[in-house]
Write a protein that holds these residues in place. Sequence first.
Motif, PDB file in Angstrom:
ATOM      1  N   ALA A 167       0.906  -1.228  -0.034  1.00  0.00           N
ATOM      2  CA  ALA A 167       0.194   0.043  -0.054  1.00  0.00           C
ATOM      3  C   ALA A 167       1.085   1.211   0.065  1.00  0.00           C
ATOM      4  O   ALA A 167       0.409   2.223  -0.605  1.00  0.00           O
ATOM      5  N   ALA A 168       1.910   1.343   0.931  1.00  0.00           N
ATOM      6  CA  ALA A 168       2.779   2.215   0.842  1.00  0.00           C
ATOM      7  C   ALA A 168       3.389   2.629  -0.538  1.00  0.00           C
ATOM      8  O   ALA A 168       3.492   4.111  -0.840  1.00  0.00           O
ATOM      9  N   ASN A 169       3.913   1.748  -1.327  1.00  0.00           N
ATOM     10  CA  ASN A 169       4.514   1.978  -2.647  1.00  0.00           C
ATOM     11  C   ASN A 169       3.435   2.534  -3.513  1.00  0.00           C
ATOM     12  O   ASN A 169       3.611   3.337  -4.425  1.00  0.00           O
ATOM     13  N   ILE A 170       2.087   1.878  -3.397  1.00  0.00           N
ATOM     14  CA  ILE A 170       1.004   2.313  -4.209  1.00  0.00           C
ATOM     15  C   ILE A 170       0.751   3.760  -3.987  1.00  0.00           C
ATOM     16  O   ILE A 170       0.427   4.570  -4.928  1.00  0.00           O
ATOM     17  N   LYS A 171       0.668   4.139  -2.825  1.00  0.00           N
ATOM     18  CA  LYS A 171       0.496   5.658  -2.481  1.00  0.00           C
ATOM     19  C   LYS A 171       1.530   6.489  -3.027  1.00  0.00           C
ATOM     20  O   LYS A 171       1.173   7.438  -3.502  1.00  0.00           O
ATOM     21  N   LYS A 172       2.749   6.124  -2.905  1.00  0.00           N
ATOM     22  CA  LYS A 172       3.813   6.827  -3.351  1.00  0.00           C
ATOM     23  C   LYS A 172       3.549   7.075  -5.000  1.00  0.00           C
ATOM     24  O   LYS A 172       3.704   8.115  -5.462  1.00  0.00           O
ATOM     25  N   ALA A 173       3.149   5.960  -5.627  1.00  0.00           N
ATOM     26  CA  ALA A 173       2.805   5.835  -7.145  1.00  0.00           C
ATOM     27  C   ALA A 173       1.892   6.952  -7.232  1.00  0.00           C
ATOM     28  O   ALA A 173       1.917   7.697  -8.521  1.00  0.00           O
ATOM     29  N   LEU A 174       0.908   6.919  -6.769  1.00  0.00           N
ATOM     30  CA  LEU A 174      -0.399   7.733  -6.728  1.00  0.00           C
ATOM     31  C   LEU A 174       0.069   9.098  -6.717  1.00  0.00           C
ATOM     32  O   LEU A 174      -0.219  10.306  -7.349  1.00  0.00           O
ATOM     33  N   MET A 175       0.626   9.463  -5.602  1.00  0.00           N
ATOM     34  CA  MET A 175       1.041  10.798  -5.329  1.00  0.00           C
ATOM     35  C   MET A 175       1.974  11.504  -6.336  1.00  0.00           C
ATOM     36  O   MET A 175       1.939  12.530  -6.758  1.00  0.00           O
ATOM     37  N   ALA A 176       2.771  10.528  -6.737  1.00  0.00           N
ATOM     38  CA  ALA A 176       3.780  11.022  -7.748  1.00  0.00           C
ATOM     39  C   ALA A 176       3.139  11.240  -9.107  1.00  0.00           C
ATOM     40  O   ALA A 176       3.363  12.225 -10.055  1.00  0.00           O
ATOM     41  N   ALA A 177       2.150  10.715  -9.254  1.00  0.00           N
ATOM     42  CA  ALA A 177       1.323  10.792 -10.495  1.00  0.00           C
ATOM     43  C   ALA A 177       0.160  12.244 -10.401  1.00  0.00           C
ATOM     44  O   ALA A 177      -0.557  12.411 -11.282  1.00  0.00           O
ATOM     45  N   GLY A 178       0.057  12.774  -9.155  1.00  0.00           N
ATOM     46  CA  GLY A 178      -0.590  13.839  -8.997  1.00  0.00           C
ATOM     47  C   GLY A 178      -1.952  13.455  -8.488  1.00  0.00           C
ATOM     48  O   GLY A 178      -2.930  14.243  -8.343  1.00  0.00           O
ATOM     49  N   TYR A 179      -2.096  12.134  -7.727  1.00  0.00           N
ATOM     50  CA  TYR A 179      -3.865  11.835  -7.170  1.00  0.00           C
ATOM     51  C   TYR A 179      -3.525  11.505  -5.777  1.00  0.00           C
ATOM     52  O   TYR A 179      -2.686  10.975  -5.241  1.00  0.00           O
ATOM     53  N   ASP A 180      -4.520  12.298  -5.177  1.00  0.00           N
ATOM     54  CA  ASP A 180      -4.768  12.018  -3.547  1.00  0.00           C
ATOM     55  C   ASP A 180      -5.578  10.982  -3.336  1.00  0.00           C
ATOM     56  O   ASP A 180      -6.352  10.998  -2.291  1.00  0.00           O
ATOM     57  N   THR A 181      -5.703  10.181  -3.999  1.00  0.00           N
ATOM     58  CA  THR A 181      -6.837   8.701  -3.892  1.00  0.00           C
ATOM     59  C   THR A 181      -6.493   8.119  -2.589  1.00  0.00           C
ATOM     60  O   THR A 181      -5.444   7.962  -2.159  1.00  0.00           O
ATOM     61  N   THR A 182      -7.564   7.877  -1.806  1.00  0.00           N
ATOM     62  CA  THR A 182      -7.467   7.161  -0.675  1.00  0.00           C
ATOM     63  C   THR A 182      -6.957   6.096  -0.872  1.00  0.00           C
ATOM     64  O   THR A 182      -7.323   5.136  -1.650  1.00  0.00           O
ATOM     65  N   VAL A 183      -5.981   5.472   0.039  1.00  0.00           N
ATOM     66  CA  VAL A 183      -5.357   4.105   0.071  1.00  0.00           C
ATOM     67  C   VAL A 183      -5.570   3.264   1.221  1.00  0.00           C
ATOM     68  O   VAL A 183      -5.347   4.017   2.589  1.00  0.00           O
ATOM     69  N   VAL A 184      -6.097   2.126   1.318  1.00  0.00           N
ATOM     70  CA  VAL A 184      -6.328   1.170   2.470  1.00  0.00           C
ATOM     71  C   VAL A 184      -5.330   0.382   2.352  1.00  0.00           C
ATOM     72  O   VAL A 184      -4.990  -0.474   1.597  1.00  0.00           O
ATOM     73  N   THR A 185      -4.772  -0.120   3.578  1.00  0.00           N
ATOM     74  CA  THR A 185      -4.024  -1.227   3.829  1.00  0.00           C
ATOM     75  C   THR A 185      -4.610  -2.402   4.722  1.00  0.00           C
ATOM     76  O   THR A 185      -5.397  -2.090   5.373  1.00  0.00           O
ATOM     77  N   ALA A 186      -3.844  -3.467   4.756  1.00  0.00           N
ATOM     78  CA  ALA A 186      -4.258  -4.783   5.488  1.00  0.00           C
ATOM     79  C   ALA A 186      -3.349  -5.635   5.534  1.00  0.00           C
ATOM     80  O   ALA A 186      -2.241  -5.641   4.800  1.00  0.00           O
ATOM     81  N   GLY A 187      -3.374  -6.618   6.485  1.00  0.00           N
ATOM     82  CA  GLY A 187      -2.491  -7.956   6.729  1.00  0.00           C
ATOM     83  C   GLY A 187      -1.696  -7.794   7.905  1.00  0.00           C
ATOM     84  O   GLY A 187      -0.753  -7.012   8.045  1.00  0.00           O
ATOM     85  N   ARG A 188      -2.124  -8.605   8.899  1.00  0.00           N
ATOM     86  CA  ARG A 188      -1.410  -8.580  10.225  1.00  0.00           C
ATOM     87  C   ARG A 188      -1.263  -7.212  10.807  1.00  0.00           C
ATOM     88  O   ARG A 188      -0.030  -6.922  11.253  1.00  0.00           O
ATOM     89  N   ILE A 189      -2.359  -6.649  11.114  1.00  0.00           N
ATOM     90  CA  ILE A 189      -2.152  -5.191  11.943  1.00  0.00           C
ATOM     91  C   ILE A 189      -2.880  -5.450  13.228  1.00  0.00           C
ATOM     92  O   ILE A 189      -4.261  -5.132  13.291  1.00  0.00           O
ATOM     93  N   PRO A 190      -2.233  -6.136  14.201  1.00  0.00           N
ATOM     94  CA  PRO A 190      -3.119  -6.558  15.207  1.00  0.00           C
ATOM     95  C   PRO A 190      -3.698  -5.506  16.398  1.00  0.00           C
ATOM     96  O   PRO A 190      -4.417  -5.745  17.231  1.00  0.00           O
ATOM     97  N   THR A 191      -2.803  -4.537  16.644  1.00  0.00           N
ATOM     98  CA  THR A 191      -3.075  -3.407  17.484  1.00  0.00           C
ATOM     99  C   THR A 191      -3.218  -1.936  17.109  1.00  0.00           C
ATOM    100  O   THR A 191      -2.752  -1.770  15.806  1.00  0.00           O
ATOM    101  N   ALA A 192      -3.993  -1.152  17.645  1.00  0.00           N
ATOM    102  CA  ALA A 192      -4.373   0.243  17.349  1.00  0.00           C
ATOM    103  C   ALA A 192      -2.594   1.079  17.201  1.00  0.00           C
ATOM    104  O   ALA A 192      -2.831   1.849  16.481  1.00  0.00           O
ATOM    105  N   GLN A 193      -1.801   0.628  17.980  1.00  0.00           N
ATOM    106  CA  GLN A 193      -0.675   1.297  18.104  1.00  0.00           C
ATOM    107  C   GLN A 193      -0.040   0.999  16.766  1.00  0.00           C
ATOM    108  O   GLN A 193       0.646   2.027  16.344  1.00  0.00           O
ATOM    109  N   ILE A 194       0.050  -0.271  16.297  1.00  0.00           N
ATOM    110  CA  ILE A 194       0.624  -0.368  15.221  1.00  0.00           C
ATOM    111  C   ILE A 194      -0.124   0.177  13.856  1.00  0.00           C
ATOM    112  O   ILE A 194       0.627   0.785  13.032  1.00  0.00           O
TER     113      ILE A 194
END
Length: 376
Positions: free
Chosen positions: A276-303
Amino acid sequence: MKLFENYSLKDKLTLNNRIMMPPVVTRLATSEGHVTDALVDRYVLYAKGGAGLVVTEAVSVKKQKSGQLLRLNDDEFIPGLKKLTQTVHDESEAKIAPQIIHFLKISRSGYRQKVEDLTLEEIKEIPTLFAQAAERACRAGFDAVELHFAHSYTMSSFLSRHNHRTDEYGGSLKKRLRLAEEVVTASRKAVGDNFVLGARINGDEFTLGGNSLEQSSAIAVRLAELGLDYISVSAGGKFEDAIPKEGESLDPYTGYSGNRSMPPKWMPEKVNVYLAANIKKALMAAGYDTTVVTAGRIPTAQIAEGVLQNGEADLIAIARPILCDPYWPKKSKEGREDEILKCIYCNKCREAEGSFEEVTCIQWKKKDGIVQIPKS
């Protein structure tokens, strides 16, 4: 914490936090695809638990045999889904969206339909099917619609480098994108410019010869150009590395790509966040502020908060931990982490789904034979 702040999706929809409950199959729909009281109760539980946006399990856009799968291929399904959305809205502050899906045929005999098998006529009907389902979702009272472009299903298979069609729908990335472009364009026309339309894609297929971040980033940029409001980044879940079992349909979540789709306990925390982080960078580089959602083994609010603070994503999808304790968001916000029934990432829920059984958490206790879901 940023995680619990309001978030605006393109000024079209305001969420009361940045937590998404992404699609998790319940097996609580009827075999004909209708909503049941038990299904409504499950989604209301997620909503009351504090998730800002609840995305339902996949909802079929086409009439075909599919077991306990919700459907939006006909107006007859609108009343049941309207009951679902109204109840969620009446009993919580959460927003709710259906994830709409088109899938290909598969049988226990070992037969699996591939994108190469579809006629042009069959392909040409797909954008209309998505658009009609999206329009019905609006009438059913949903707050947004998510297009399922990930994992092993039709749309992802067209986008994939495993698509070996030789016509205008296969080969180069430009051609593999054609159907997705048509689906997004038709769906946007159906729901209007002021309605939230998103899609879930694979950041990496994790199969030999499949899409990697290079292709996925380009796909995300093109989808943003077409006007999608958010892109939810998943991974894997492909047939190409599925482990066959005699007498059973091929299961796309049994190989390594399946593990990357639903990372088990032996995989690192945040294992897929970099996608997600790399896709967000690619979107920003192309001039888009599209919302990006990530997932996968994120167990706590702190993480989850760390991911947001690092700018790696805009929304955090928390699936199995919220299935385990639906009040994960509420308890986390109130500093009651010690009261959360914590997911152990054993994937028994995934096994239940694969066996067409009601999906629950193996840690839920039973009293007098009745399952006791964690309390608020």
